[in-house]
Write an enzyme that holds these catalytic residues in place. Structure first.
Site, PDB file in Angstrom:
ATOM      1  N   TYR A 124      26.214 -44.666  22.029  1.00 30.13           N
ATOM      2  CA  TYR A 124      25.190 -45.555  22.305  1.00 30.13           C
ATOM      3  C   TYR A 124      23.777 -44.881  22.093  1.00 30.13           C
ATOM      4  O   TYR A 124      23.681 -43.609  21.982  1.00 30.13           O
ATOM      5  CB  TYR A 124      25.247 -46.077  23.856  1.00 30.13           C
ATOM      6  CG  TYR A 124      26.010 -47.182  24.016  1.00 30.13           C
ATOM      7  CD1 TYR A 124      25.860 -48.422  23.669  1.00 30.13           C
ATOM      8  CD2 TYR A 124      27.171 -47.125  24.861  1.00 30.13           C
ATOM      9  CE1 TYR A 124      26.683 -49.312  23.906  1.00 30.13           C
ATOM     10  CE2 TYR A 124      28.248 -47.874  25.208  1.00 30.13           C
ATOM     11  CZ  TYR A 124      27.902 -48.995  24.681  1.00 30.13           C
ATOM     12  OH  TYR A 124      28.974 -50.217  24.813  1.00 30.13           O
ATOM     13  N   ASP A 155      37.252 -56.384  23.751  1.00 28.62           N
ATOM     14  CA  ASP A 155      35.829 -56.268  23.828  1.00 28.62           C
ATOM     15  C   ASP A 155      35.159 -57.443  23.950  1.00 28.62           C
ATOM     16  O   ASP A 155      34.590 -57.701  22.700  1.00 28.62           O
ATOM     17  CB  ASP A 155      35.305 -54.945  23.164  1.00 28.62           C
ATOM     18  CG  ASP A 155      33.712 -54.481  23.541  1.00 28.62           C
ATOM     19  OD1 ASP A 155      33.165 -55.303  24.307  1.00 28.62           O
ATOM     20  OD2 ASP A 155      33.443 -53.908  22.734  1.00 28.62           O
ATOM     21  N   SER A 212      31.507 -57.404  22.508  1.00 26.31           N
ATOM     22  CA  SER A 212      31.098 -57.280  20.946  1.00 26.31           C
ATOM     23  C   SER A 212      31.469 -58.687  20.437  1.00 26.31           C
ATOM     24  O   SER A 212      30.812 -59.092  19.464  1.00 26.31           O
ATOM     25  CB  SER A 212      32.423 -56.442  20.227  1.00 26.31           C
ATOM     26  OG  SER A 212      32.065 -54.939  20.611  1.00 26.31           O
ATOM     27  N   ARG A 243      34.212 -49.024  26.266  1.00 25.38           N
ATOM     28  CA  ARG A 243      34.116 -49.339  24.684  1.00 25.38           C
ATOM     29  C   ARG A 243      34.540 -48.456  24.054  1.00 25.38           C
ATOM     30  O   ARG A 243      34.006 -47.427  23.273  1.00 25.38           O
ATOM     31  CB  ARG A 243      32.807 -49.392  24.370  1.00 25.38           C
ATOM     32  CG  ARG A 243      32.048 -50.768  25.091  1.00 25.38           C
ATOM     33  CD  ARG A 243      30.675 -51.164  24.567  1.00 25.38           C
ATOM     34  NE  ARG A 243      30.813 -52.358  23.887  1.00 25.38           N
ATOM     35  CZ  ARG A 243      30.011 -52.940  23.448  1.00 25.38           C
ATOM     36  NH1 ARG A 243      28.710 -52.426  23.646  1.00 25.38           N
ATOM     37  NH2 ARG A 243      30.106 -53.811  22.548  1.00 25.38           N
TER      38      ARG A 243
HETATM   39  P1  NAD Z   1      23.559 -52.018  21.983  1.00 24.07           P
HETATM   40  O1  NAD Z   1      23.641 -53.359  22.107  1.00 24.07           O
HETATM   41  O2  NAD Z   1      23.461 -51.001  23.290  1.00 24.07           O
HETATM   42  O3  NAD Z   1      22.282 -51.815  21.069  1.00 24.07           O
HETATM   43  C1  NAD Z   1      22.114 -52.275  19.954  1.00 24.07           C
HETATM   44  C2  NAD Z   1      21.591 -51.144  18.844  1.00 24.07           C
HETATM   45  O4  NAD Z   1      20.184 -50.893  19.361  1.00 24.07           O
HETATM   46  C3  NAD Z   1      22.306 -49.966  18.950  1.00 24.07           C
HETATM   47  O5  NAD Z   1      22.809 -49.774  17.417  1.00 24.07           O
HETATM   48  C4  NAD Z   1      21.333 -48.890  19.148  1.00 24.07           C
HETATM   49  O6  NAD Z   1      21.511 -47.626  18.532  1.00 24.07           O
HETATM   50  C5  NAD Z   1      19.979 -49.675  18.826  1.00 24.07           C
HETATM   51  N1  NAD Z   1      18.593 -49.072  19.436  1.00 24.07           N
HETATM   52  C6  NAD Z   1      18.572 -48.593  20.832  1.00 24.07           C
HETATM   53  N2  NAD Z   1      17.265 -48.191  20.947  1.00 24.07           N
HETATM   54  C7  NAD Z   1      16.695 -48.480  19.688  1.00 24.07           C
HETATM   55  C8  NAD Z   1      15.369 -48.234  19.234  1.00 24.07           C
HETATM   56  N3  NAD Z   1      14.311 -47.699  20.101  1.00 24.07           N
HETATM   57  N4  NAD Z   1      15.124 -48.460  18.002  1.00 24.07           N
HETATM   58  C9  NAD Z   1      15.787 -49.067  17.050  1.00 24.07           C
HETATM   59  N5  NAD Z   1      17.192 -49.302  17.426  1.00 24.07           N
HETATM   60  C10 NAD Z   1      17.694 -49.227  18.749  1.00 24.07           C
HETATM   61  O7  NAD Z   1      24.686 -51.581  20.840  1.00 24.07           O
HETATM   62  P2  NAD Z   1      26.118 -52.314  20.752  1.00 24.07           P
HETATM   63  O8  NAD Z   1      26.155 -53.305  19.697  1.00 24.07           O
HETATM   64  O9  NAD Z   1      26.728 -52.493  22.433  1.00 24.07           O
HETATM   65  O10 NAD Z   1      26.940 -51.118  20.212  1.00 24.07           O
HETATM   66  C11 NAD Z   1      26.600 -49.715  20.407  1.00 24.07           C
HETATM   67  C12 NAD Z   1      27.548 -48.799  19.905  1.00 24.07           C
HETATM   68  O11 NAD Z   1      28.807 -49.000  20.714  1.00 24.07           O
HETATM   69  C13 NAD Z   1      27.944 -48.769  18.577  1.00 24.07           C
HETATM   70  O12 NAD Z   1      28.076 -47.102  17.965  1.00 24.07           O
HETATM   71  C14 NAD Z   1      29.124 -49.271  18.377  1.00 24.07           C
HETATM   72  O13 NAD Z   1      29.663 -48.999  17.224  1.00 24.07           O
HETATM   73  C15 NAD Z   1      29.734 -49.033  19.726  1.00 24.07           C
HETATM   74  N6  NAD Z   1      30.947 -50.207  20.032  1.00 24.07           N
HETATM   75  C16 NAD Z   1      32.161 -49.323  20.298  1.00 24.07           C
HETATM   76  C17 NAD Z   1      33.142 -50.426  20.502  1.00 24.07           C
HETATM   77  C18 NAD Z   1      34.530 -49.812  20.827  1.00 24.07           C
HETATM   78  O14 NAD Z   1      34.947 -48.935  20.265  1.00 24.07           O
HETATM   79  N7  NAD Z   1      35.396 -50.473  21.620  1.00 24.07           N
HETATM   80  C19 NAD Z   1      32.877 -51.752  20.858  1.00 24.07           C
HETATM   81  C20 NAD Z   1      31.346 -52.004  20.643  1.00 24.07           C
HETATM   82  C21 NAD Z   1      30.667 -51.170  20.116  1.00 24.07           C
END
Ligand code: NAD
Length: 376
Positions: free
Chosen positions: A226, A128, A131, A120
């Site tokens: 994350y 991705d 996403s 990511r």
């Molecule tokens: P994820 O599915 O792992 O988690 C979803 C959300 O749950 C996250 O925002 C996390 O902080 C939150 N979370 C975890 N524990 C928690 C708790 N106890 N209470 C409340 N919230 C909680 O996350 P995701 O959607 O896969 O994305 C995570 C990160 O990855 C983000 O920063 C996103 O911007 C980044 N990301 C980057 C790319 C990329 O650059 N290619 C692509 C996708 C996501």
């Protein structure tokens, strides 16, 4: 290169490449053959593929002729003997669930690319798949909740009086959570959001959600953006505040996850029993244990008048656009895997391909796969 697209098995409605994306592949010098009726459940006919310049063949012809086999889910039900050494299989893998199949694929000297392991990073953003599918899930979760809720989402002022807007609580503001905020706001609900990463605060606000802050969240820059596991004290404080906000809400959408770990349990049984009958909980974290203590993975249940949806197949339900996004992500990955003539060049030194290649030439490659399967 000749790429073969398989028809998915089981309940899966998506197809890895739709006719429009087959045209885009041709422009990269890649020929496409598609298994008969592969696109049927994503509303693309064999004729559509033929018009797009792809060949339509039987499953065994696709497997025996294509250099690379592309599918949404790994073709685990096929006899691996049908595939030839050196052939590349590319799909979402779920390495832990499919570990035995992967080991057999390694022994057969197949190359297996796991689309769920694409790093990511900024460079890999356009590839991705996680996403893209999370975007679909966040959108559909809100629509599902809105259609089950016995109330309006927006405020209504009519001759019959004023109806207050619904309140939606979103747990986790990652890709799915942010999409859920945007859709719930578009439908006119009041939206409150919990997350443990301070970086999302501004994004939540810009979408019109209210970020509910819990002091003392643990963050780790080494976690690659994350979330990380929280302290017991934080968990207790957060649960108390979530309990208060959930009781006041009509809908709760759970999306909170921690990579490689069980999802945090944020909504306790007692909280569910204190919620208004008719309320709806959609738990998108259900496959990793669920954000709600009562969620049953893959099932929709009703507890004390509260609907708890543990569905995991929203992307498959929205097969047309999910397949389109899936295919576009795959094309962006293929762009770094072919030369100017469209010939396959699998450079496993490339950071994206190194992270994505589960096995190659009889060896495990991806560090994450090795960690997940505890291989030294
Ligand atoms: P994820 O599915 O792992 O988690 C979803 C959300 O749950 C996250 O925002 C996390 O902080 C939150 N979370 C975890 N524990 C928690 C708790 N106890 N209470 C409340 N919230 C909680 O996350 P995701 O959607 O896969 O994305 C995570 C990160 O990855 C983000 O920063 C996103 O911007 C980044 N990301 C980057 C790319 C990329 O650059 N290619 C692509 C996708 C996501």
């Amino acid at each position: 290169m000749l790429i073969g697209i398989l028809k998915e098995t089981g309940n899966e409605n998506r197809v890895a490449i739709l006719p429009g994306e087959a045209v885009a592949l041709k422009k990269l010098g890649i020929e496409v053959i598609v298994e008969t009726k592969a696109g049927e459940r994503a509303f693309a006919s064999d004729e559509d593929y033929i018009k797009a310049g792809a060949g339509v063949k039987s499953r065994s012809e696709v497997i025996s002729q294509a250099e690379m086999i592309l599918s949404v889910n790994p073709p685990v039900e096929d006899d691996l003997n049908l595939f030839k050494a050196g052939q590349v299989l590319c799909s979402v893998l779920n390495p832990v669930v499919n570990s035995r199949w992967l080991e057999e694929a390694r022994l057969h000297k197949l190359s297996v690319l796991a689309l769920d392991l694409i790093p990511r990073t900024t460079r890999a953003q356009s590839m991705d798949i996680l996403s893209s599918m999370a975007t679909v899930s966040g959108y559909k979760a809100v629509l599902d909740a809105a259609s089950l809720l016995p109330r309006f989402f927006p405020m209504f002022m009519s001759a019959a009086g004023t109806i207050k807007p619904s309140r939606v609580l979103i747990l986790g503001a990652g890709v799915a959570g942010l999409q859920a905020i945007a859709i719930a706001r578009k439908l006119g609900a009041i939206v409150e959001v919990f997350d443990v990463r301070s970086a999302v605060k501004e994004e939540v606000k810009s979408l019109g959600g209210k970020f509910v802050e819990v002091e003392g969240a643990k963050e780790d820059t080494a976690a690659g953006g994350y979330a990380v596991e929280q302290t017991e004290e934080f968990k207790r404080k957060q649960q108390e505040l979530i309990q208060q906000r959930a009781i006041a809400s009509d809908v709760v959408i759970g999306t909170a996850q921690i990579p490689g770990k069980k999802a945090p349990v944020l909504l306790l049984k007692d909280t569910v029993y204190s919620m208004k009958p008719g309320s709806v909980i959609v738990d998108l974290a259900s496959s990793s244990g669920g954000n709600c203590e009562l969620t049953e993975n893959g099932k929709n249940i009703v507890v004390n008048g509260v609907h708890i949806l543990g569905k995991t197949d929203y992307a498959s339900e929205m097969s047309s656009d999910s397949s389109k996004m899936f295919g576009c992500n795959v094309i962006n990955l293929l762009k770094i895997m072919v030369d100017k003539e469209g010939k396959l060049v699998l450079n496993i030194q490339d950071d994206i391909l190194n992270g994505t290649t589960a096995v190659h030439a009889g060896e495990y490659v991806s560090q994450r796969v090795k960690q997940m399967l505890k291989i030294n």
